[in-house]
Each structure stands twice: as C-alpha cells, then as structure tokens.
Write a protein that holds these residues in place. Sequence first.
Motif, PDB file in Angstrom:
ATOM      1  N   ASP A 167      56.541  45.854  35.384  1.00 29.90           N
ATOM      2  CA  ASP A 167      55.614  44.730  35.393  1.00 29.90           C
ATOM      3  C   ASP A 167      55.699  44.045  34.017  1.00 29.90           C
ATOM      4  O   ASP A 167      56.229  44.609  33.061  1.00 29.90           O
ATOM      5  N   ASP A 191      52.887  41.456  32.380  1.00 32.34           N
ATOM      6  CA  ASP A 191      51.651  41.352  31.606  1.00 32.34           C
ATOM      7  C   ASP A 191      50.942  42.693  31.474  1.00 32.34           C
ATOM      8  O   ASP A 191      50.718  43.382  32.475  1.00 32.34           O
ATOM      9  N   GLU A 192      50.600  43.028  30.259  1.00 35.94           N
ATOM     10  CA  GLU A 192      49.905  44.294  29.925  1.00 35.94           C
ATOM     11  C   GLU A 192      50.776  45.521  30.179  1.00 35.94           C
ATOM     12  O   GLU A 192      50.287  46.644  30.151  1.00 35.94           O
ATOM     13  N   THR A 193      52.053  45.289  30.467  1.00 39.88           N
ATOM     14  CA  THR A 193      52.988  46.405  30.611  1.00 39.88           C
ATOM     15  C   THR A 193      54.045  46.330  29.509  1.00 39.88           C
ATOM     16  O   THR A 193      54.164  47.248  28.711  1.00 39.88           O
ATOM     17  N   ASP A 218      53.549  49.921  36.000  1.00 38.00           N
ATOM     18  CA  ASP A 218      52.590  48.833  36.161  1.00 38.00           C
ATOM     19  C   ASP A 218      51.220  49.276  35.645  1.00 38.00           C
ATOM     20  O   ASP A 218      50.858  50.450  35.759  1.00 38.00           O
ATOM     21  N   ASP A 219      50.459  48.319  35.121  1.00 35.99           N
ATOM     22  CA  ASP A 219      49.094  48.647  34.692  1.00 35.99           C
ATOM     23  C   ASP A 219      48.131  48.626  35.885  1.00 35.99           C
ATOM     24  O   ASP A 219      46.964  48.987  35.729  1.00 35.99           O
ATOM     25  N   HIS A 220      48.618  48.204  37.067  1.00 31.78           N
ATOM     26  CA  HIS A 220      47.795  48.235  38.277  1.00 31.78           C
ATOM     27  C   HIS A 220      48.235  49.368  39.192  1.00 31.78           C
ATOM     28  O   HIS A 220      49.400  49.433  39.605  1.00 31.78           O
TER      29      HIS A 220
HETATM   30 MG   LIG Z   1      50.234  43.712  34.637  1.00 30.76          MG
END
Ligand SMILES: [Mg+2]
Length: 131
Positions: free
Chosen positions: A6, A8-10, A87-89
């Motif tokens: 991923d 964003d934020e990964t 992934d952050d999700h």
């Molecule tokens: Mg993300």
Amino acid sequence: MKIFFDCDETIITWDVRLRPGVKEVIGSLRDSGHEIYLWSGNGPRWEIVRRFDLHDFFLDCYWKPLYRHHERLEELGIPFTPDFVIDDHQEVVDAFGGVRIEPPAHELSKDRELWRVYDVITDHVKTLKGD
Ligand SMILES: [Mg+2]
C-alpha cells in the motif's frame, strides 16, 4: 512472491515523507527474487515513485480494490492475485493475506516497522518452503 505494498501510511507518511527502510527492505526483497508492486485506493501512484526515485523498486503501480477485493482485480487491470500484501488497513490484509503495518511513528527516524515487516515476510517464506 508477488508482494503488494500500500502507499499512504505504509511507505509514505500522511505528509508525504518516505518511511525509513523503503529502499533497503524492498531492495532486499527484490534481491531475494520477489516481485514488488505498489497499489493504492487513490490510484496508481507514479507521482510517489517519481518523487522518491523508486523506479528500481516497484515493477508497476495499480489501483487497489477497497471492497469486493478479489472480484475487482480484473476490472482494475491487475493481471494476477497478490500473494502477500502490506497495508495499514486490516481489511486488505484479511482479503489477500499479508501483514498489517502500523502507520509511521511520529518520530519518523525511530520508525522500524518496515524491518519488522521484512522479518514477517521472510518467516512466511520459510514456512511456505517447510523449513
Ligand atoms: Mg494506507
């Protein structure tokens, strides 16, 4: 394995800084023979690849399906199913298998998450091989 990161934020922070370890960890994974792709619910993120000079690390960029994950791979032009996702999700991890990553630490220089992820991937590969 075909490994999908991923965006964003990964691999980047909310304010578009590259996370520590991206080049080292993905470089090592590529050296081990893995195919590494970047995907995002916000579309193929070539601007991130260009901005941080990541062309040698990601083979391609794709849209990430945010629902009906498997069903939608084809309509999003993804020619194969990911073997492993980062992934952050949790949802995406549950759909394909992989590891959830914590969003980058506030003090970015102390962020070690990508090295932890690297260890999870190498352990997973050992399990697959039955070592
Ligand atoms: Mg993300």
